[in-house]
Design a protein around this motif. Structure first.
Motif, PDB file in Angstrom:
ATOM      1  N   LEU A  21       1.325  -1.955   1.082  1.00  0.00           N
ATOM      2  CA  LEU A  21       0.941  -2.819  -0.031  1.00  0.00           C
ATOM      3  C   LEU A  21       2.211  -3.139  -0.818  1.00  0.00           C
ATOM      4  CD1 LEU A  21      -1.643  -4.008  -1.445  1.00  0.00           C
ATOM      5  CD2 LEU A  21      -1.521  -2.038  -2.995  1.00  0.00           C
ATOM      6  N   ARG A  22       2.502  -4.407  -0.961  1.00  0.00           N
ATOM      7  CA  ARG A  22       3.705  -4.805  -1.681  1.00  0.00           C
ATOM      8  C   ARG A  22       3.567  -4.500  -3.170  1.00  0.00           C
ATOM      9  NH1 ARG A  22       7.171  -8.002   1.067  1.00  0.00           N
ATOM     10  NH2 ARG A  22       7.975  -8.901  -0.876  1.00  0.00           N
ATOM     11  N   ASP A  23       4.708  -4.286  -3.821  1.00  0.00           N
ATOM     12  CA  ASP A  23       4.698  -3.985  -5.257  1.00  0.00           C
ATOM     13  C   ASP A  23       3.953  -5.059  -6.046  1.00  0.00           C
ATOM     14  OD1 ASP A  23       6.188  -1.757  -4.724  1.00  0.00           O
ATOM     15  OD2 ASP A  23       8.045  -2.489  -5.637  1.00  0.00           O
ATOM     16  N   GLU A  24       4.211  -6.321  -5.703  1.00  0.00           N
ATOM     17  CA  GLU A  24       3.598  -7.419  -6.447  1.00  0.00           C
ATOM     18  C   GLU A  24       2.074  -7.361  -6.363  1.00  0.00           C
ATOM     19  OE1 GLU A  24       5.854  -7.654  -4.128  1.00  0.00           O
ATOM     20  OE2 GLU A  24       7.642  -8.631  -4.958  1.00  0.00           O
ATOM     21  N   ALA A  25       1.568  -7.067  -5.169  1.00  0.00           N
ATOM     22  CA  ALA A  25       0.120  -6.990  -4.984  1.00  0.00           C
ATOM     23  C   ALA A  25      -0.445  -5.783  -5.720  1.00  0.00           C
ATOM     24  CB  ALA A  25      -0.213  -6.911  -3.491  1.00  0.00           C
ATOM     25  N   LEU A  26       0.263  -4.664  -5.670  1.00  0.00           N
ATOM     26  CA  LEU A  26      -0.201  -3.453  -6.358  1.00  0.00           C
ATOM     27  C   LEU A  26      -0.338  -3.715  -7.854  1.00  0.00           C
ATOM     28  CD1 LEU A  26       1.064   0.152  -5.705  1.00  0.00           C
ATOM     29  CD2 LEU A  26       0.774  -0.665  -8.041  1.00  0.00           C
ATOM     30  N   LEU A  27       0.677  -4.353  -8.443  1.00  0.00           N
ATOM     31  CA  LEU A  27       0.649  -4.612  -9.882  1.00  0.00           C
ATOM     32  C   LEU A  27      -0.420  -5.632 -10.247  1.00  0.00           C
ATOM     33  CD1 LEU A  27       4.497  -4.661 -10.572  1.00  0.00           C
ATOM     34  CD2 LEU A  27       2.867  -2.849 -11.145  1.00  0.00           C
ATOM     35  N   GLU A  28      -0.640  -6.608  -9.359  1.00  0.00           N
ATOM     36  CA  GLU A  28      -1.692  -7.602  -9.623  1.00  0.00           C
ATOM     37  C   GLU A  28      -3.064  -6.942  -9.582  1.00  0.00           C
ATOM     38  OE1 GLU A  28      -3.356 -11.893  -7.946  1.00  0.00           O
ATOM     39  OE2 GLU A  28      -1.387 -11.157  -7.318  1.00  0.00           O
ATOM     40  N   ILE A  29      -3.278  -6.053  -8.626  1.00  0.00           N
ATOM     41  CA  ILE A  29      -4.558  -5.343  -8.544  1.00  0.00           C
ATOM     42  C   ILE A  29      -4.768  -4.510  -9.803  1.00  0.00           C
ATOM     43  CG2 ILE A  29      -5.812  -3.529  -7.308  1.00  0.00           C
ATOM     44  CD1 ILE A  29      -4.390  -4.529  -4.739  1.00  0.00           C
TER      45      ILE A  29
ATOM     46  N   PHE B  64      -3.951   0.150 -17.849  1.00  0.00           N
ATOM     47  CA  PHE B  64      -3.172  -0.519 -16.803  1.00  0.00           C
ATOM     48  C   PHE B  64      -2.245   0.477 -16.119  1.00  0.00           C
ATOM     49  CE2 PHE B  64       0.945  -2.502 -15.755  1.00  0.00           C
ATOM     50  CZ  PHE B  64       0.541  -3.370 -14.738  1.00  0.00           C
ATOM     51  N   MET B  65      -1.549   1.301 -16.898  1.00  0.00           N
ATOM     52  CA  MET B  65      -0.633   2.274 -16.305  1.00  0.00           C
ATOM     53  C   MET B  65      -1.392   3.319 -15.490  1.00  0.00           C
ATOM     54  SD  MET B  65       2.503   2.788 -18.995  1.00  0.00           S
ATOM     55  CE  MET B  65       1.538   3.499 -20.315  1.00  0.00           C
ATOM     56  N   ALA B  66      -2.607   3.648 -15.912  1.00  0.00           N
ATOM     57  CA  ALA B  66      -3.417   4.589 -15.139  1.00  0.00           C
ATOM     58  C   ALA B  66      -3.756   4.008 -13.774  1.00  0.00           C
ATOM     59  CB  ALA B  66      -4.696   4.935 -15.909  1.00  0.00           C
ATOM     60  N   LEU B  67      -4.097   2.719 -13.756  1.00  0.00           N
ATOM     61  CA  LEU B  67      -4.403   2.067 -12.485  1.00  0.00           C
ATOM     62  C   LEU B  67      -3.163   1.972 -11.605  1.00  0.00           C
ATOM     63  CD1 LEU B  67      -6.759  -0.714 -13.860  1.00  0.00           C
ATOM     64  CD2 LEU B  67      -7.409   1.087 -12.255  1.00  0.00           C
ATOM     65  N   VAL B  68      -2.018   1.659 -12.194  1.00  0.00           N
ATOM     66  CA  VAL B  68      -0.776   1.629 -11.420  1.00  0.00           C
ATOM     67  C   VAL B  68      -0.501   3.001 -10.817  1.00  0.00           C
ATOM     68  CG1 VAL B  68       1.727   1.363 -11.559  1.00  0.00           C
ATOM     69  CG2 VAL B  68       0.243  -0.268 -12.732  1.00  0.00           C
ATOM     70  N   ARG B  69      -0.673   4.038 -11.600  1.00  0.00           N
ATOM     71  CA  ARG B  69      -0.429   5.401 -11.106  1.00  0.00           C
ATOM     72  C   ARG B  69      -1.341   5.741  -9.936  1.00  0.00           C
ATOM     73  NH1 ARG B  69      -1.591  10.061 -15.332  1.00  0.00           N
ATOM     74  NH2 ARG B  69      -3.732   9.400 -14.844  1.00  0.00           N
ATOM     75  N   GLU B  70      -2.642   5.436 -10.060  1.00  0.00           N
ATOM     76  CA  GLU B  70      -3.594   5.761  -9.000  1.00  0.00           C
ATOM     77  C   GLU B  70      -3.307   4.957  -7.733  1.00  0.00           C
ATOM     78  OE1 GLU B  70      -5.922   8.175  -9.172  1.00  0.00           O
ATOM     79  OE2 GLU B  70      -5.086   8.659 -11.145  1.00  0.00           O
TER      80      GLU B  70
END
Length: 388
Positions: free
Chosen positions: A237-245, A211-217
């Motif tokens: 891209l809003r933070d909320e959408a980034l974290l949901e993705i 999950f953290m790898a995806l957040v970083r990318e």
């Protein structure tokens, strides 16, 4: 009270600064719709008065201003300089130098933490600032006389504040303290945004490596896209959408389109394609290359009360010496020092050690104690130190 709008006028004013000991500087800018701050006005205060420079005027060349800002013989005085310096660094690749920040100096001189410009000039210059134009649209033209008056007040009263703070620093022998604090403001790294590390600013809801790898990318992609388009991150891209993705790791357009706030049009477009490629890149990373949350060290038994004692000691010595406690030690520093006498923290070197660190060690080893007398905390010498 007309702003400077031509290169000739700007050159003439800047030439008049030759030989000046210092110049006060402030800016008005907007960044609600851009990634990089949009410079709308520059205020300069010299020995013979203050002027406003209109960087949005047709044909104006700011080169004379930039020469002043990098002139090693003229101190550039700002209040809360970081955002102003960021603007000039982005425009020129250079940091105004030498630099003096009156907010930092005020913290060293006992005016509290992050003191506002209005508070500082009221105390040092006896001036009152009209705040009615604070949230004006500085990109709109023409500027009104009221706007210009407000803008110039940010550099005219700054002269008095600077001169009084400088004298106090010299009188108290704390000029070197300020020099140490200015290093962050004069470090180019302070103003460079690394797309590969911006993810660390996000409040993630999981510490799973994938999950953290995806957040970083995803955060790195968003940062580069925001820089390319010169738009705020939230518009890309809003933070909320980034974290949901990152949490759902969509691999198809249909999956991405189900992300709240995006929709099929976004998912099918260029950005949607790039996001899916970014997600796939994060999924393809070897497990060994995924970031891992640093384990938080548990405090040793009995350390918590020591931290509280150090906190009281810090407040006492800082109040008595007239320096903001946040300049001396943070809560994390106190935790580290409570657990380890040799903690590698700023409070254990230089002027901070002299002011606080040595007292902290003495308190830990029972050589001094804290007591209350006449409603004040006092440091008491202990003749027979308590055995550890």
């Amino acid at each position: 009270m007309t702003p400077i709008t031509t290169t000739h006028e700007l050159e003439a004013f800047c030439q008049g600064l030759a030989g000046a000991e210092y110049v006060t500087v402030d800016t008005e800018f907007l960044r609600e719709k851009t990634y990089y701050p949009q410079l709308c006005l520059v205020q300069l205060g010299g020995p013979d008065g203050a002027v406003a420079v209109d960087p949005l005027a047709d044909g104006i060349d700011l080169a004379p201003l930039f020469r002043v800002l990098t002139d090693p013989g003229i101190v550039k005085v700002f209040h809360a300089a970081r955002q102003d310096v960021e603007i000039f660094f982005h425009l020129t690749g250079q940091i105004p130098a030498p630099l003096f920040d009156t907010q930092v100096a005020a913290m060293v001189c006992g005016f509290g933490e992050s003191v506002s410009y209005e508070t500082l000039v009221t105390k040092l210059a006896g001036a009152r600032i009209d705040k009615s134009s604070r949230f004006t649209d500085w990109s709109a033209r023409p500027l009104t006389e009221r706007q210009i008056t407000y803008a110039l007040s940010d550099v005219t009263h700054l002269r008095t504040a600077y001169e009084k703070l400088k004298r106090k620093l010299a009188r108290t022998g704390r000029a070197q303290w300020l020099d140490e604090e200015m290093r962050v403001l004069t470090d180019p790294a302070t103003y460079r945004s690394d797309p590969d590390t911006v993810w660390l600013r996000l409040k993630v809801r999981s510490n799973k490596p994938r999950f953290m790898a995806l957040v970083r990318e995803l955060a790195a992609w968003r940062e580069r896209e925001a820089q390319r388009r010169d738009q705020p991150r939230s518009r890309v891209l809003r933070d909320e959408a980034l974290l949901e993705i990152a949490a759902h790791a969509p691999t198809t357009v249909d999956d991405l389109a189900r992300t709240r706030g995006l929709g099929r049009g976004f998912a099918e477009g260029r950005q949607g394609t790039e996001i899916l490629e970014t997600v796939q890149r994060g999924l393809d990373l070897p497990e060994s290359e995924c970031p891992r949350a640093e384990p938080r060290d548990e405090l040793p038994p009995g350390v918590a009360p020591i931290i509280e004692l150090l906190r009281v000691l810090l407040k006492k010595v800082c109040d008595e010496s007239g320096v903001a406690s946040k300049l001396v030690a943070s809560s994390a520093d106190l935790e580290a020092l409570a657990a380890d006498d040799s903690a590698a923290i700023p409070a254990m070197s230089g002027w901070r050690r002299e002011l606080f660190g040595e007292h902290a060690l003495a308190l830990k080893h029972g050589k001094i104690a804290l007591a209350v007398a006449d409603r004040r905390v006092k440091i008491v010498s202990v003749e027979n130190p308590v055995s550890r």
